[in-house]
Scaffold this motif. Structure first.
Motif, PDB file in Angstrom:
ATOM      1  N   ARG A  39       0.827  -1.204   0.000  1.00 25.27           N
ATOM      2  CA  ARG A  39       0.000   0.000   0.000  1.00 25.27           C
ATOM      3  C   ARG A  39       0.865   1.258   0.000  1.00 25.27           C
ATOM      4  N   LEU A  40       1.928   1.247   0.812  1.00 20.70           N
ATOM      5  CA  LEU A  40       2.837   2.399   0.840  1.00 20.70           C
ATOM      6  C   LEU A  40       3.559   2.560  -0.499  1.00 20.70           C
ATOM      7  N   GLN A  41       3.986   1.439  -1.067  1.00 17.85           N
ATOM      8  CA  GLN A  41       4.668   1.512  -2.355  1.00 17.85           C
ATOM      9  C   GLN A  41       3.745   2.046  -3.443  1.00 17.85           C
ATOM     10  N   LEU A  42       2.484   1.616  -3.414  1.00 16.67           N
ATOM     11  CA  LEU A  42       1.513   2.110  -4.389  1.00 16.67           C
ATOM     12  C   LEU A  42       1.263   3.599  -4.202  1.00 16.67           C
ATOM     13  N   LYS A  43       1.190   4.053  -2.942  1.00 15.14           N
ATOM     14  CA  LYS A  43       0.984   5.472  -2.677  1.00 15.14           C
ATOM     15  C   LYS A  43       2.146   6.305  -3.212  1.00 15.14           C
ATOM     16  N   LEU A  44       3.377   5.838  -2.944  1.00 18.96           N
ATOM     17  CA  LEU A  44       4.549   6.559  -3.435  1.00 18.96           C
ATOM     18  C   LEU A  44       4.595   6.571  -4.956  1.00 18.96           C
ATOM     19  N   MET A  45       4.186   5.460  -5.570  1.00 19.70           N
ATOM     20  CA  MET A  45       4.190   5.392  -7.029  1.00 19.70           C
ATOM     21  C   MET A  45       3.165   6.357  -7.614  1.00 19.70           C
ATOM     22  N   LYS A  46       1.987   6.449  -7.005  1.00 27.21           N
ATOM     23  CA  LYS A  46       0.972   7.383  -7.488  1.00 27.21           C
ATOM     24  C   LYS A  46       1.438   8.830  -7.321  1.00 27.21           C
TER      25      LYS A  46
ATOM     26  N   VAL B  25       3.828   9.580 -10.107  1.00 25.60           N
ATOM     27  CA  VAL B  25       3.123   9.819 -11.372  1.00 25.60           C
ATOM     28  C   VAL B  25       2.505  11.215 -11.382  1.00 25.60           C
ATOM     29  N   THR B  26       1.917  11.631 -10.259  1.00 28.17           N
ATOM     30  CA  THR B  26       1.302  12.956 -10.188  1.00 28.17           C
ATOM     31  C   THR B  26       2.331  14.061 -10.389  1.00 28.17           C
ATOM     32  N   LEU B  27       3.486  13.931  -9.736  1.00 26.36           N
ATOM     33  CA  LEU B  27       4.527  14.944  -9.886  1.00 26.36           C
ATOM     34  C   LEU B  27       5.056  15.000 -11.316  1.00 26.36           C
ATOM     35  N   LEU B  28       5.273  13.835 -11.912  1.00 31.81           N
ATOM     36  CA  LEU B  28       5.770  13.811 -13.289  1.00 31.81           C
ATOM     37  C   LEU B  28       4.752  14.403 -14.249  1.00 31.81           C
TER      38      LEU B  28
ATOM     39  N   ILE C  64      -2.833   4.112 -18.358  1.00 31.53           N
ATOM     40  CA  ILE C  64      -2.951   3.777 -16.937  1.00 31.53           C
ATOM     41  C   ILE C  64      -4.416   3.482 -16.616  1.00 31.53           C
ATOM     42  N   PRO C  65      -4.742   2.308 -16.108  1.00 32.84           N
ATOM     43  CA  PRO C  65      -6.148   2.005 -15.779  1.00 32.84           C
ATOM     44  C   PRO C  65      -6.632   2.820 -14.600  1.00 32.84           C
ATOM     45  N   ARG C  66      -7.943   2.879 -14.437  1.00 36.45           N
ATOM     46  CA  ARG C  66      -8.523   3.679 -13.360  1.00 36.45           C
ATOM     47  C   ARG C  66      -8.121   3.138 -11.994  1.00 36.45           C
ATOM     48  N   GLN C  67      -8.194   1.835 -11.803  1.00 37.73           N
ATOM     49  CA  GLN C  67      -7.773   1.200 -10.551  1.00 37.73           C
ATOM     50  C   GLN C  67      -6.388   0.598 -10.781  1.00 37.73           C
ATOM     51  N   ALA C  68      -5.384   1.439 -10.824  1.00 36.33           N
ATOM     52  CA  ALA C  68      -4.038   0.994 -11.180  1.00 36.33           C
ATOM     53  C   ALA C  68      -3.364   0.290 -10.008  1.00 36.33           C
ATOM     54  N   THR C  69      -2.579  -0.737 -10.340  1.00 37.51           N
ATOM     55  CA  THR C  69      -1.775  -1.445  -9.356  1.00 37.51           C
ATOM     56  C   THR C  69      -0.316  -1.053  -9.544  1.00 37.51           C
TER      57      THR C  69
ATOM     58  N   GLU D 117       4.452   0.895 -12.719  1.00 43.01           N
ATOM     59  CA  GLU D 117       5.905   0.838 -12.912  1.00 43.01           C
ATOM     60  C   GLU D 117       6.315   1.217 -14.336  1.00 43.01           C
ATOM     61  N   PRO D 118       5.723   0.602 -15.399  1.00 43.86           N
ATOM     62  CA  PRO D 118       6.111   1.036 -16.755  1.00 43.86           C
ATOM     63  C   PRO D 118       5.688   2.462 -17.057  1.00 43.86           C
ATOM     64  N   ALA D 119       4.576   2.917 -16.466  1.00 47.03           N
ATOM     65  CA  ALA D 119       4.143   4.304 -16.696  1.00 47.03           C
ATOM     66  C   ALA D 119       5.146   5.290 -16.117  1.00 47.03           C
ATOM     67  N   VAL D 120       5.662   5.004 -14.920  1.00 49.52           N
ATOM     68  CA  VAL D 120       6.659   5.882 -14.309  1.00 49.52           C
ATOM     69  C   VAL D 120       7.928   5.912 -15.150  1.00 49.52           C
ATOM     70  N   ASP D 121       8.354   4.751 -15.649  1.00 53.94           N
ATOM     71  CA  ASP D 121       9.557   4.718 -16.499  1.00 53.94           C
ATOM     72  C   ASP D 121       9.367   5.576 -17.745  1.00 53.94           C
ATOM     73  N   GLY D 122       8.190   5.461 -18.387  1.00 53.38           N
ATOM     74  CA  GLY D 122       7.930   6.249 -19.594  1.00 53.38           C
ATOM     75  C   GLY D 122       7.866   7.739 -19.301  1.00 53.38           C
ATOM     76  N   LEU D 123       7.212   8.128 -18.195  1.00 54.08           N
ATOM     77  CA  LEU D 123       7.104   9.544 -17.847  1.00 54.08           C
ATOM     78  C   LEU D 123       8.461  10.133 -17.481  1.00 54.08           C
TER      79      LEU D 123
END
Length: 425
Positions: free
Chosen positions: A163-170, A173-176, A210-215, A220-226
């Motif tokens: 859950r923490l990792q998902l929060k940090l990943m989101k 993505v928001t910052l990027l 990125i799907p609406r309910q992203a895991t 991970e690939p979205a962050v790499d691309g951004l």
């Protein structure tokens, strides 16, 4: 208290499975001295619910069962069997219907969290020994919870970590997303030559994937691309900044060689009226005047007070006094014309003025005058329905020589209740 290591079977026509026997075997192997806080264990189970595979309603039933255990610590020394009636269990499960209660009890048994220890007639009760100690109870055994306490705690920790990792990943993505959009917008406004549309299309393709309910696996690939797009856009803008800094240094050095008068007010508070006369340095190093300046000298005796005022250079301090709100959009306030123009770009975007409208205003009015107009519009933003349309209207009037910044600025100054004395020096 449980006695013996033999398996127990359910009463009547209830079926028996190998999973139930495995649960009983696991419960028989618990440490007799083990003691687990039942509510801490229940919270861990709630967090690991998805991994265990039980519903929230089943947890309601388990919570009701735990309330029938008198001690706060689950231990074999105090017995691990609870024996509530269906009526009492239903009340503590918030009035759950009997059929629903039986279904969720079966789900708890299937998940290996409890098992039945049925009496010969299927009733739930406890029998005391003659000496008052020991005895035997029939009902639902909570021993599997004690046996799986460490496993459930590990599952809960895994869920918290994910859950923490998902929060940090989101958040990443928001910052990027924010950085890329604003950098590309700046590129469209300031650097039309690079192909910013290609960067924006790549950005949208990543975001739209990125799907609406992203895991975590989706992000991970979205962050790499951004991050890749962000690096490319930043490098493009950095190259332009380096180029501009080099050009600015060369220009400053050349001006320093040609004009040693460091007290010239024209560098600090230049006049911005379109077509206003100005002195320039030609290739021979001599100061010459534009043809408009010569015309102004001829007609100076015919100017009205309003026209003479419009030809005066606008002090930056006057702009700050008339339009104090724009200081909030400067990086460190408004201390120079460059700060004012940079803040005007930010305000332009906030007010919804299109880049083309602002660029046209800069072409007609000049960059400094356009920034002053945007600052005035910001002060009256609550009274203007369309800031972009208002700016275009003023730009059209300026092109027809029907608009000057001075009257607008002084009107805003009066609206603020301020008074200014213009020093003719």
């Amino acid at each position: 208290m449980q006695t013996g290591n033999a398996f127990t079977t359910p009463f009547g026509r209830r079926s028996l499975s190998l999973g139930m026997l495995a649960t009983q075997r696991q419960a028989q192997e618990i440490d007799p001295a083990a003691s687990i806080d039942k509510w801490k264990l229940f919270r861990s189970l709630c967090e690991a619910r998805a991994l265990v595979g039980i519903s929230d309603r089943a947890l309601v039933v388990l919570n009701a069962l735990l309330t029938f255990y008198p001690q706060a610590e689950l231990s074999e020394a105090n017995g691990l069997v609870v024996f509530p009636s269906n009526a009492q269990l239903s009340l503590r499960a918030h009035g759950m219907a009997p059929a629903t209660l039986r279904r969720h009890l079966a789900a708890l048994i299937e998940a290996g969290l409890i098992f039945r220890k049925d009496s010969p007639n299927g009733k739930r009760f406890a029998r005391k020994a003659r000496g008052g100690e020991g005895g035997e109870a029939f009902g639902f055994s909570l021993a599997p919870l004690v046996a799986r306490a460490e496993e459930l705690g590990g599952m809960a920790e895994q869920v918290r970590s994910e859950r923490l990792q998902l929060k940090l990943m989101k958040e990443r993505v928001t910052l990027l997303r924010r950085d890329i959009v604003k950098l590309i917008e700046l590129g469209f406004e300031a650097l039309p030559n690079p192909d910013w549309s290609a960067h924006y299309r790549r950005f949208r393709s990543v975001i739209d994937g990125i799907p609406r309910q992203a895991t975590i696996h989706d992000l991970e690939p979205a962050v790499d691309g951004l991050e890749c797009i962000h690096m490319e856009v930043s490098n493009t803008l950095e190259k332009q900044l380096n180029s501009e800094n080099t050009s600015a240094k060369e220009s400053h050095t050349e001006r320093h060689k040609q004009n040693s008068n460091t007290q010239s007010t024209s560098d600090l508070e230049p006049g911005f009226r379109k077509g206003q006369g100005a002195k320039v340095v030609d290739q021979t190093g001599r100061m010459t005047e534009t043809k408009q300046s010569v015309s102004d000298k001829t007609d100076r005796s015919e100017q009205t007070p309003e026209t003479a005022q419009a030809d005066r250079p606008i002090p930056l301090a006057l702009v700050r006094q008339a339009c104090p709100s724009i200081a909030a959009y400067g990086r460190d306030g408004i201390s120079s014309w460059q700060d004012l123009m940079a803040a005007a770009v930010v305000v332009r975007s906030m007010l919804g003025v299109s880049p083309s409208a602002y660029e046209e205003a800069c072409d007609i009015l000049g960059q400094e005058n356009a920034a002053i107009v945007v600052a005035c519009i910001l002060e009256r933003a609550d009274h203007i329905n369309s800031a972009g349309g208002y700016l275009r209207s003023l730009t059209d009037k300026a092109a027809r020589e029907e608009f000057s910044v001075w009257p607008m600025l002084l009107a805003q100054l009066r609206a603020n209740g301020s008074h200014v004395q213009l020093v003719t020096t």
